[in-house]
Write an enzyme that holds these catalytic residues in place. Structure first.
Site, PDB file in Angstrom:
ATOM      1  N   SER A   1      30.350  -7.058  58.574  1.00 35.76           N
ATOM      2  CA  SER A   1      30.793  -6.927  57.181  1.00 35.76           C
ATOM      3  C   SER A   1      30.516  -8.173  56.363  1.00 35.76           C
ATOM      4  O   SER A   1      30.538  -8.126  55.133  1.00 35.76           O
ATOM      5  CB  SER A   1      32.286  -6.568  57.119  1.00 35.76           C
ATOM      6  OG  SER A   1      32.493  -5.248  57.604  1.00 35.76           O
TER       7      SER A   1
ATOM      8  N   GLU B   1      39.601  -1.564  56.732  1.00 32.05           N
ATOM      9  CA  GLU B   1      40.382  -2.620  57.358  1.00 32.05           C
ATOM     10  C   GLU B   1      40.207  -3.888  56.526  1.00 32.05           C
ATOM     11  O   GLU B   1      39.095  -4.374  56.331  1.00 32.05           O
ATOM     12  CB  GLU B   1      39.892  -2.860  58.790  1.00 32.05           C
ATOM     13  CG  GLU B   1      40.549  -4.043  59.492  1.00 32.05           C
ATOM     14  CD  GLU B   1      42.051  -3.871  59.672  1.00 32.05           C
ATOM     15  OE1 GLU B   1      42.755  -4.907  59.690  1.00 32.05           O
ATOM     16  OE2 GLU B   1      42.516  -2.733  59.805  1.00 32.05           O
TER      17      GLU B   1
ATOM     18  N   CYS C   1      40.591  -9.033  64.330  1.00 30.22           N
ATOM     19  CA  CYS C   1      40.806  -7.704  63.758  1.00 30.22           C
ATOM     20  C   CYS C   1      41.603  -6.844  64.720  1.00 30.22           C
ATOM     21  O   CYS C   1      41.507  -7.002  65.932  1.00 30.22           O
ATOM     22  CB  CYS C   1      39.456  -7.051  63.458  1.00 30.22           C
ATOM     23  SG  CYS C   1      39.594  -5.394  62.776  1.00 30.22           S
TER      24      CYS C   1
ATOM     25  N   CYS D   1      34.935  -3.717  57.379  1.00 32.61           N
ATOM     26  CA  CYS D   1      36.006  -4.360  58.134  1.00 32.61           C
ATOM     27  C   CYS D   1      36.145  -5.770  57.582  1.00 32.61           C
ATOM     28  O   CYS D   1      35.583  -6.717  58.119  1.00 32.61           O
ATOM     29  CB  CYS D   1      35.719  -4.382  59.625  1.00 32.61           C
ATOM     30  SG  CYS D   1      37.165  -4.894  60.578  1.00 32.61           S
TER      31      CYS D   1
ATOM     32  N   HIS E   1      35.166  -8.399  69.316  1.00 32.42           N
ATOM     33  CA  HIS E   1      35.301  -9.851  69.218  1.00 32.42           C
ATOM     34  C   HIS E   1      35.778 -10.462  70.533  1.00 32.42           C
ATOM     35  O   HIS E   1      35.485 -11.625  70.827  1.00 32.42           O
ATOM     36  CB  HIS E   1      36.252 -10.201  68.076  1.00 32.42           C
ATOM     37  CG  HIS E   1      35.721  -9.850  66.736  1.00 32.42           C
ATOM     38  ND1 HIS E   1      34.654 -10.504  66.164  1.00 32.42           N
ATOM     39  CD2 HIS E   1      36.085  -8.888  65.849  1.00 32.42           C
ATOM     40  CE1 HIS E   1      34.388  -9.968  64.977  1.00 32.42           C
ATOM     41  NE2 HIS E   1      35.229  -8.983  64.774  1.00 32.42           N
TER      42      HIS E   1
ATOM     43  N   CYS F   1      37.554  -8.550  59.675  1.00 36.07           N
ATOM     44  CA  CYS F   1      36.582  -9.266  60.516  1.00 36.07           C
ATOM     45  C   CYS F   1      35.919 -10.389  59.730  1.00 36.07           C
ATOM     46  O   CYS F   1      35.618 -11.454  60.268  1.00 36.07           O
ATOM     47  CB  CYS F   1      35.502  -8.303  61.004  1.00 36.07           C
ATOM     48  SG  CYS F   1      36.035  -7.182  62.299  1.00 36.07           S
TER      49      CYS F   1
ATOM     50  N   ARG G   1      30.028  -1.643  63.536  1.00 37.57           N
ATOM     51  CA  ARG G   1      29.603  -1.843  62.158  1.00 37.57           C
ATOM     52  C   ARG G   1      28.300  -2.609  62.033  1.00 37.57           C
ATOM     53  O   ARG G   1      27.862  -2.890  60.916  1.00 37.57           O
ATOM     54  CB  ARG G   1      30.718  -2.555  61.376  1.00 37.57           C
ATOM     55  CG  ARG G   1      31.929  -1.671  61.161  1.00 37.57           C
ATOM     56  CD  ARG G   1      33.167  -2.476  60.794  1.00 37.57           C
ATOM     57  NE  ARG G   1      34.304  -1.593  60.597  1.00 37.57           N
ATOM     58  CZ  ARG G   1      35.076  -1.122  61.576  1.00 37.57           C
ATOM     59  NH1 ARG G   1      34.824  -1.460  62.826  1.00 37.57           N
ATOM     60  NH2 ARG G   1      36.088  -0.317  61.311  1.00 37.57           N
TER      61      ARG G   1
ATOM     62  N   CYS H   1      38.499  -3.823  65.591  1.00 40.71           N
ATOM     63  CA  CYS H   1      37.314  -4.221  66.371  1.00 40.71           C
ATOM     64  C   CYS H   1      37.701  -5.165  67.498  1.00 40.71           C
ATOM     65  O   CYS H   1      36.941  -6.074  67.848  1.00 40.71           O
ATOM     66  CB  CYS H   1      36.299  -4.907  65.471  1.00 40.71           C
ATOM     67  SG  CYS H   1      36.074  -4.145  63.871  1.00 40.71           S
TER      68      CYS H   1
END
Length: 571
Positions: A503, A14, A62, A547, A69, A550, A480, A65
């Site tokens: 990330s 992503e 995102c 990601c 969030h 993110c 993640r 995710c």
């Protein structure tokens, strides 16, 4: 003579991630740089907003995710205002969180990461009867691996090949020397790849039962949840339970056996072992199962030493931008974080293209700034977050559920505990985490049902005093790794907001001391078999389930055209 190899973009993730490595004459990586080419503006967008709107905005960080969030944005404000939601709301969030984790982990293993381990073309030469028998080596009740099913799968993919187009399996490095599965094993994994396309839809529906939709559910609110009618409906509760059972069955009969199969096959593959990346492992508690019970605990490990776990002090978390495209380079605590952009661009360099030729290209300015991702640090040190960190820390702390699951995996795969600290381990611990979560979610579900019998409350009352200053944060663990959102509220609106995402920790560029994040560190020393087919690089990076959406975002409020991309649909 050294050579620079650029992999841009890293696909099957992503967001937009670029990795550059410097290799010597033997194709061994001597230096690595990872960076993103897009900037996140969400932290700026939420400024001046009603704090109760924050979760709905931050979930747009995102499209994968979203719940992570969303929940983080809601809980950060609850923490600032001193709100404790009712237990029903907490457990509903746990059920939704479980759906997110299970969806994320199975899709990552099959749709995003599988082609790093599975040679699809090899599966076409498999003996379907031998493959069906092979599946029983990894589980007593194989999933979708009967000879008739495998023959159907083989014919389906062969139809793609006969058309000269592998469809979703195109553009992989088939025949690469580091593939280790037999044709029959590849066929088993291919069948589960296709089955996962169906199963992931089921767990997404489970999220929507309480969230109204997926992605971007909408039932969380500051103080609790709004899905009251769904929680009071035995039919809706039963629907969630049935979907959870079906997905847990896939995890236990397909995902986990495939992980054991891959673990045994790749146990001696040099490119996926002894490469932990950053050996400092950080995680935070997550998954409240009852009034006083959490599934996973907090802690961190230094230098891969599983004999000692340290408690997390959130005051020691900082982000800096020495090599990031922002103005303030100083290490700042997230409560005081700044995101003022300072883009300095790329530089001219000689690189190796996809055909192995030396070409003139644009590359990272490795002596200056080269990424929109910041460099988070804990007490001045880089940390690795994610399932590997979560499982390793909880195993070292003696978490009974984790110890039992890890010991069983090590027994089933014949791997030593040291194998966990590697690319292979990152992939394995993600499956182990999914298996633990699937089992524990039934407990959370039962606790919710029992609590609803005596208490139907789903939201806490609260007030926001516009004359008071507030600050609060969410810290937890998402698919993640460790995620945190930090907010300050002044005059009844958001004055500052910072999100430190998994990330960002793992994809961090080098800091002021020249120390890189886990993406960069895990590539050092890697020998690449063929610079024209850098599968080893992609396999390592994919093991983190990046990601980058993110980590960074961009928007232009004036509607200016930021960039144009032309896609050749015939390639």
């Amino acid at each position: 003579m050294t050579k620079r190899i650029i992999v841009d973009p890293i696909t099957r993730i992503e967001g937009h991630l670029r990795v550059e490595v410097i290799v010597d004459e033997n194709n061994v990586v001597k230096e690595a740089y990872s960076g993103s080419t897009l900037w996140r503006g969400i932290e700026t967008i939420v400024k001046g907003r009603d704090p109760r709107d924050a979760g709905f905005l931050t979930q747009r960080i995102c499209g994968v995710c979203t719940f992570s969030h969303y929940k983080a944005g809601i809980v950060a404000v609850e923490d600032a205002l001193g709100i404790t939601p009712p237990l029903n709301a907490i457990l509903t969030r746990t059920l939704m969180n479980s759906a997110l984790f299970l969806h994320d982990h199975i899709v990552h293993f099959y749709q995003l990461h599988a082609l790093d381990w599975v040679d699809i073309v090899s599966a076409l030469s498999a003996d379907v009867k031998k493959a069906s028998d092979e599946a029983f080596k990894y589980t007593e009740v194989p999933f979708a691996t009967g000879a008739d099913k495998l023959l159907e799968v083989q014919k389906k993919v062969k139809a793609f090949v006969d058309k000269g187009n592998l469809g979703p399996f195109a553009n992989a490095y088939y025949g690469h020397p580091t593939y280790r599965l037999s044709p029959e094993q590849n066929l088993i994994a291919l069948s589960h790849y296709l089955e996962c396309l169906r199963v992931q839809r089921i767990i997404a529906q489970a999220m929507a039962i309480f969230g109204a939709k997926q992605p971007h559910p909408q039932s969380l609110t500051v103080g609790g949840v709004t899905c009251v009618m769904d929680l009071l409906s035995p039919a809706r509760l039963g629907e969630y339970l049935e979907k959870l059972k079906e997905v847990a069955d896939f995890v236990n009969r397909a995902y986990y056996p495939d992980l054991i199969m891959a673990g045994k096959a790749y146990a001696n593959e040099a490119s996926v072992i002894n490469d932990v990346g950053v050996p400092n492992l950080l995680t935070y508690k997550e998954f409240q199962l009852g009034a006083n019970e959490w599934l996973f605990e907090s802690g961190y490990i230094k230098n891969g030493d599983l004999s000692k776990v340290y408690e997390v002090d959130e005051a020691l978390i900082t982000e800096e931008a020495t090599h990031s495209w922002y103005k303030n380079d100083k290490p700042l605590h997230p409560y005081d974080g700044e995101t003022e952009p300072n883009y300095t661009g790329l530089v001219d360099a000689d690189t190796i293209d996809g055909k192995g030729n030396l070409v003139h290209s644009k590359a990272f300015d490795t002596q200056g700034k080269y990424s929109w991702i910041k460099a988070p640090r804990y007490n001045g040190e880089p940390m690795q977050v994610g399932p590997l960190a979560n499982i390793a820390v909880n195993y070292a702390k003696g978490n009974k559920r984790v110890v039992a699951a890890v010991d069983q995996f090590l027994k089933d795969s014949n791997l030593p505990i040291s194998a966990v600290l590697s690319t292979l381990g990152r992939t394995a611990t993600r499956c182990v985490e999914a298996k633990i979560i699937a089992e524990a979610t039934f407990e959370a579900f039962n606790n919710l049902v029992e609590n609803l019998k005596i208490d139907e409350s789903t939201c806490a009352k609260y007030q926001i005093d516009p004359n008071k200053s507030y600050k609060g944060r969410y810290i937890g663990n998402v698919p993640r790794g460790m995620l945190s959102h930090w907010c300050r509220i002044e005059n009844g609106v958001i004055a500052n907001w910072q999100a430190v995402v998994p990330s960002t920790w793992n994809a961090s560029p080098k800091d002021a001391k020249g120390v890189g994040g886990s993406y960069e560190q895990c590539l050092i020393g890697l020998k690449i078999a063929d610079v024209k087919q850098p599968l080893e690089i992609i396999r390592k990076i994919h093991s983190y389930d990046p990601c980058i959406a993110c980590a960074v975002h961009v928007m232009d409020t004036k509607g200016n055209n930021l960039s144009e991309y032309k896609i050749n649909l015939n390639s």
